[in-house]
Each structure stands twice: as C-alpha cells, then as structure tokens.
Design a protein around this motif. Sequence first.
Motif, PDB file in Angstrom:
ATOM      1  N   GLY A  11       0.785  -1.228   0.000  1.00 50.17           N
ATOM      2  CA  GLY A  11       0.000   0.000   0.000  1.00 50.17           C
ATOM      3  C   GLY A  11       0.813   1.272   0.000  1.00 50.17           C
ATOM      4  O   GLY A  11       0.391   2.286  -0.536  1.00 50.17           O
ATOM      5  N   GLU A  12       1.983   1.255   0.596  1.00 50.41           N
ATOM      6  CA  GLU A  12       2.788   2.469   0.679  1.00 50.41           C
ATOM      7  C   GLU A  12       3.631   2.700  -0.572  1.00 50.41           C
ATOM      8  O   GLU A  12       4.290   3.718  -0.710  1.00 50.41           O
ATOM      9  CB  GLU A  12       3.682   2.413   1.913  1.00 50.41           C
ATOM     10  CG  GLU A  12       4.727   1.326   1.832  1.00 50.41           C
ATOM     11  CD  GLU A  12       5.477   1.130   3.137  1.00 50.41           C
ATOM     12  OE1 GLU A  12       6.710   1.139   3.088  1.00 50.41           O
ATOM     13  OE2 GLU A  12       4.828   0.983   4.174  1.00 50.41           O
ATOM     14  N   HIS A  13       3.621   1.773  -1.485  1.00 53.02           N
ATOM     15  CA  HIS A  13       4.438   1.884  -2.698  1.00 53.02           C
ATOM     16  C   HIS A  13       3.588   2.329  -3.880  1.00 53.02           C
ATOM     17  O   HIS A  13       2.471   1.879  -4.058  1.00 53.02           O
ATOM     18  CB  HIS A  13       5.107   0.546  -3.013  1.00 53.02           C
ATOM     19  CG  HIS A  13       5.978   0.062  -1.903  1.00 53.02           C
ATOM     20  ND1 HIS A  13       7.208   0.605  -1.641  1.00 53.02           N
ATOM     21  CD2 HIS A  13       5.787  -0.891  -0.962  1.00 53.02           C
ATOM     22  CE1 HIS A  13       7.739   0.010  -0.594  1.00 53.02           C
ATOM     23  NE2 HIS A  13       6.891  -0.907  -0.166  1.00 53.02           N
ATOM     24  N   ARG A  14       4.153   3.204  -4.673  1.00 55.66           N
ATOM     25  CA  ARG A  14       3.489   3.677  -5.878  1.00 55.66           C
ATOM     26  C   ARG A  14       4.420   3.434  -7.051  1.00 55.66           C
ATOM     27  O   ARG A  14       5.606   3.739  -6.988  1.00 55.66           O
ATOM     28  CB  ARG A  14       3.179   5.174  -5.781  1.00 55.66           C
ATOM     29  CG  ARG A  14       2.271   5.551  -4.627  1.00 55.66           C
ATOM     30  CD  ARG A  14       0.827   5.142  -4.932  1.00 55.66           C
ATOM     31  NE  ARG A  14      -0.066   5.552  -3.867  1.00 55.66           N
ATOM     32  CZ  ARG A  14      -0.472   4.763  -2.885  1.00 55.66           C
ATOM     33  NH1 ARG A  14      -0.034   3.527  -2.802  1.00 55.66           N
ATOM     34  NH2 ARG A  14      -1.296   5.190  -1.963  1.00 55.66           N
ATOM     35  N   LEU A  15       3.879   2.917  -8.106  1.00 52.34           N
ATOM     36  CA  LEU A  15       4.657   2.645  -9.303  1.00 52.34           C
ATOM     37  C   LEU A  15       4.168   3.563 -10.408  1.00 52.34           C
ATOM     38  O   LEU A  15       2.964   3.637 -10.673  1.00 52.34           O
ATOM     39  CB  LEU A  15       4.477   1.178  -9.711  1.00 52.34           C
ATOM     40  CG  LEU A  15       5.341   0.663 -10.841  1.00 52.34           C
ATOM     41  CD1 LEU A  15       6.823   0.720 -10.454  1.00 52.34           C
ATOM     42  CD2 LEU A  15       4.965  -0.767 -11.186  1.00 52.34           C
ATOM     43  N   SER A  16       5.100   4.269 -11.031  1.00 56.62           N
ATOM     44  CA  SER A  16       4.731   5.151 -12.143  1.00 56.62           C
ATOM     45  C   SER A  16       5.597   4.798 -13.350  1.00 56.62           C
ATOM     46  O   SER A  16       6.531   4.005 -13.259  1.00 56.62           O
ATOM     47  CB  SER A  16       4.943   6.615 -11.753  1.00 56.62           C
ATOM     48  OG  SER A  16       6.323   6.929 -11.758  1.00 56.62           O
ATOM     49  N   GLU A  56       8.502   8.314 -28.565  1.00 63.18           N
ATOM     50  CA  GLU A  56       7.315   7.621 -28.047  1.00 63.18           C
ATOM     51  C   GLU A  56       7.514   7.207 -26.590  1.00 63.18           C
ATOM     52  O   GLU A  56       6.597   7.307 -25.772  1.00 63.18           O
ATOM     53  CB  GLU A  56       6.991   6.393 -28.901  1.00 63.18           C
ATOM     54  CG  GLU A  56       6.554   6.712 -30.311  1.00 63.18           C
ATOM     55  CD  GLU A  56       5.262   7.512 -30.354  1.00 63.18           C
ATOM     56  OE1 GLU A  56       4.327   7.200 -29.594  1.00 63.18           O
ATOM     57  OE2 GLU A  56       5.205   8.482 -31.144  1.00 63.18           O
ATOM     58  N   ILE A  57       8.701   6.733 -26.286  1.00 58.33           N
ATOM     59  CA  ILE A  57       9.019   6.323 -24.923  1.00 58.33           C
ATOM     60  C   ILE A  57       8.908   7.521 -23.977  1.00 58.33           C
ATOM     61  O   ILE A  57       8.305   7.433 -22.907  1.00 58.33           O
ATOM     62  CB  ILE A  57      10.444   5.708 -24.877  1.00 58.33           C
ATOM     63  CG1 ILE A  57      10.463   4.380 -25.622  1.00 58.33           C
ATOM     64  CG2 ILE A  57      10.928   5.543 -23.442  1.00 58.33           C
ATOM     65  CD1 ILE A  57      11.865   3.871 -25.922  1.00 58.33           C
ATOM     66  N   LYS A  58       9.477   8.644 -24.395  1.00 59.16           N
ATOM     67  CA  LYS A  58       9.411   9.851 -23.563  1.00 59.16           C
ATOM     68  C   LYS A  58       7.977  10.339 -23.393  1.00 59.16           C
ATOM     69  O   LYS A  58       7.590  10.752 -22.300  1.00 59.16           O
ATOM     70  CB  LYS A  58      10.277  10.950 -24.173  1.00 59.16           C
ATOM     71  CG  LYS A  58      11.734  10.797 -23.801  1.00 59.16           C
ATOM     72  CD  LYS A  58      12.486  12.080 -23.939  1.00 59.16           C
ATOM     73  CE  LYS A  58      11.974  13.057 -22.926  1.00 59.16           C
ATOM     74  NZ  LYS A  58      12.624  14.334 -22.868  1.00 59.16           N
ATOM     75  N   LYS A  59       7.168  10.299 -24.453  1.00 55.69           N
ATOM     76  CA  LYS A  59       5.768  10.716 -24.360  1.00 55.69           C
ATOM     77  C   LYS A  59       5.007   9.877 -23.346  1.00 55.69           C
ATOM     78  O   LYS A  59       4.099  10.361 -22.681  1.00 55.69           O
ATOM     79  CB  LYS A  59       5.069  10.609 -25.728  1.00 55.69           C
ATOM     80  CG  LYS A  59       5.388  11.723 -26.679  1.00 55.69           C
ATOM     81  CD  LYS A  59       4.633  11.527 -27.985  1.00 55.69           C
ATOM     82  CE  LYS A  59       5.155  12.437 -29.061  1.00 55.69           C
ATOM     83  NZ  LYS A  59       4.565  12.140 -30.378  1.00 55.69           N
ATOM     84  N   ALA A  60       5.386   8.605 -23.235  1.00 60.33           N
ATOM     85  CA  ALA A  60       4.740   7.705 -22.272  1.00 60.33           C
ATOM     86  C   ALA A  60       5.191   7.977 -20.846  1.00 60.33           C
ATOM     87  O   ALA A  60       4.607   7.451 -19.899  1.00 60.33           O
ATOM     88  CB  ALA A  60       5.026   6.254 -22.650  1.00 60.33           C
ATOM     89  N   GLY A  61       6.215   8.796 -20.681  1.00 54.72           N
ATOM     90  CA  GLY A  61       6.702   9.135 -19.342  1.00 54.72           C
ATOM     91  C   GLY A  61       7.825   8.251 -18.842  1.00 54.72           C
ATOM     92  O   GLY A  61       8.214   8.320 -17.680  1.00 54.72           O
ATOM     93  N   ILE A  62       8.373   7.434 -19.726  1.00 55.59           N
ATOM     94  CA  ILE A  62       9.488   6.560 -19.350  1.00 55.59           C
ATOM     95  C   ILE A  62      10.787   7.335 -19.541  1.00 55.59           C
ATOM     96  O   ILE A  62      10.993   7.966 -20.576  1.00 55.59           O
ATOM     97  CB  ILE A  62       9.474   5.264 -20.185  1.00 55.59           C
ATOM     98  CG1 ILE A  62       8.191   4.481 -19.888  1.00 55.59           C
ATOM     99  CG2 ILE A  62      10.706   4.411 -19.897  1.00 55.59           C
ATOM    100  CD1 ILE A  62       7.967   3.285 -20.785  1.00 55.59           C
TER     101      ILE A  62
END
Length: 194
Positions: A11-16, A56-62
């Motif tokens: 619960g305390e972990h967030r993955l982006s 495309e990778i950058k647009k996805a936020g990676i």
Amino acid sequence: RTTRYLRDLVGEHRLSMKDLIYPLFVVKGKNRKEEISSMPGVCRFSVDMLGKELEEIKKAGIISVLLFGAAEKKDAKGSSACAETGAAQKAVKEIKRLFPEITVVTDVCLCGYTSHGHCGIMHKDGKTIDHDATVEMLGKAAVSHAEAGADIVAPSPMMDRQLRAKRENLDAKGFKNTAIIAYSAMYASSLYRP
C-alpha cells in the motif's frame, strides 16, 4: 487478515512510468526495424531508427532504457562486445545526443556477440567456459559501454566474479560513478531464453 497484510505490504508503494526501464534491442545497419519472433510487438532497431522510438518512450513518461546489443560479425570470444563502433556503443552515443536526460542502462553480456551463443568464452574443448577469459572480456565490455556514455551497466551472464571485474575495470578507467545493476529476476521469466 490476508487482504490487510497485502494492503500494508504494498500500500505504501506507488509505481509510475518513471519507475520503469524500457528494453531496446539494437543492431548495426541502417533503416532497420525488425520484429523479434519470440516477442511479438518487440523490435530490433538500427541506431538511425531510435529517435522516433525514443520520442514515443518519452511521451509515455518513461525516462530510462535498457539496451541489448548484438553483433553482425560474431566470433568465439565475443570480441565485438567491446568495440567502440558496436551497436550498443553507437546506440548509447545517439541516445545521449538526442535525449541526454534519458538514463541509459546497457546489458553487458557476450551471448549476442559469440558465434556459439554462450555468455562466455569457451575452452578449446568446446564444452566448458573459460571463466577467467570471460570475466576479463566482460570487464572490458563494461568499460566500453561507460566510455560511450552509459549511466548504468547491467550484467546478465551467470558468471562468478563478473561484478567485481566490472567494478574494478570501471574504477581503473575513471568511471567510479557508473552504476552496476543486476537484474537476476529475469531468469525466472518466461521471456528468458538463453
């Protein structure tokens, strides 16, 4: 009770998207984008084709990529793993030229460079790995990736002492800040096909 335990555990972990590392497979040549048959939808790219994919990778936020290189000309020692003009080394330089803010991780192994496909250099008997020669070559390959601009090297061969050799080689050449990251969980994946 189990649900509460799991909630407390994760619960305390967030993955982006910023936490993910995108794999890129690179080859020499020009104008090449070839699907990898064992991984539908995943392609090998020549360096000149990376720009559009990176956008495309950058647009996805990676913000991080992991490069897997392969040689066109392979030999028993995987010599081109250390080549300044290798696909991985050229890809690192191009990524850093186009998108210097992207973190570049490189796979440091010999399997994509050896004529026999093993992660190491074989003894003359063709049955066993020459461990010392392999570890020496892996150390040199790590340095060649750092010289090209890699932020992190990622050792994937199953070789004792490879981390030490890579760290010692990197430090000796002035790359004390080049990180080493292991991704051993890969071996439990159905995508791992040595």
